[in-house]
Design an enzyme around this catalytic site. Structure first.
Site, PDB file in Angstrom:
ATOM      1  N   ARG A 186       0.506  -1.200  -0.275  1.00 57.82           N
ATOM      2  CA  ARG A 186       0.240  -0.181   0.430  1.00 57.82           C
ATOM      3  C   ARG A 186       0.533   1.322   0.202  1.00 57.82           C
ATOM      4  O   ARG A 186       0.195   2.326  -0.605  1.00 57.82           O
ATOM      5  CB  ARG A 186      -0.305   0.009   1.227  1.00 57.82           C
ATOM      6  N   SER A 235      -7.035  -4.840   7.849  1.00 60.47           N
ATOM      7  CA  SER A 235      -7.963  -5.485   9.086  1.00 60.47           C
ATOM      8  C   SER A 235      -8.237  -4.904  10.277  1.00 60.47           C
ATOM      9  O   SER A 235      -9.204  -4.908  10.659  1.00 60.47           O
ATOM     10  CB  SER A 235      -7.743  -7.057   8.756  1.00 60.47           C
TER      11      SER A 235
END
Ligand code: PNS
Length: 159
Positions: A91, A128
């Site tokens: 990311r 998450s």
């Protein structure tokens, strides 16, 4: 046969993870999503079995993808199953700093390579842990995790 493993905690799987699985699948004959214990993380929201089941549900349409779990060294799994590569999403530079030593130690241990796919920009901020925090306090993460996962998260926090 070219095999890859996408390893991770997946507590729970997000749309960012799913996007990486879907992009990895056409690049290999077989891709295994491997729910692997992270010794640096405390026990999760979902059990390993529940994580595996959720991933199976949301990847059922990807014909060359299987889901498995492993509690030992990642490279022992890749060697035992003849896996050529690990595939992970990146990311940002934070992920790079986290992933670099793992990729290097895994390659040093058995020669297994790690291939990185740049995360689709729409999932660049999805994790998450962030999704868990939002759901825990009643926020809405639809679009960030599959609907099945969202429902399972809400049920966990409600219980
Ligand atoms: O989703 P995560 O928690 O960032 O994934 C990290 C994971 C599970 C891939 C990593 O902790 C791992 O590979 N654990 C298995 C144990 C292992 O092989 N450790 C040494 C090399 S990284």
């Amino acid at each position: 046969m070219y095999k890859a493993v996408c390893p991770g905690s997946f507590d729970p799987v997000t749309n960012g993870h799913l996007s990486i699985f879907r992009r990895a699948a056409p690049l290999f004959d077989e891709v295994t999503v491997l729910v692997t214990g992270n010794p640096n993380k405390k026990s999760g929201l979902f059990s390993v079995e529940e994580r595996v089941e959720l991933i199976r549900e949301v990847t059922a349409d990807i014909t060359n993808l299987r889901v498995d779990s492993w509690s030992g060294l990642l490279v022992d799994y890749t060697t035992a199953h003849g896996v050529q590569a690990l595939v992970k999403g990146l990311r940002s530079s934070l992920d790079f700093d986290y992933e670099q030593p793992m990729a290097q130690v895994n390659r040093r241990l058995t020669g297994v390579e790690t291939l990185f796919l740049m995360t689709d920009e729409q999932y660049g901020y999805v994790s998450s842990s962030l999704c868990k925090e939002v759901v825990r306090f009643g926020g809405d993460v639809s679009g960030l995790v599959p609907a099945t996962v969202h429902e399972a998260m809400k049920a966990k926090y409600a219980g």
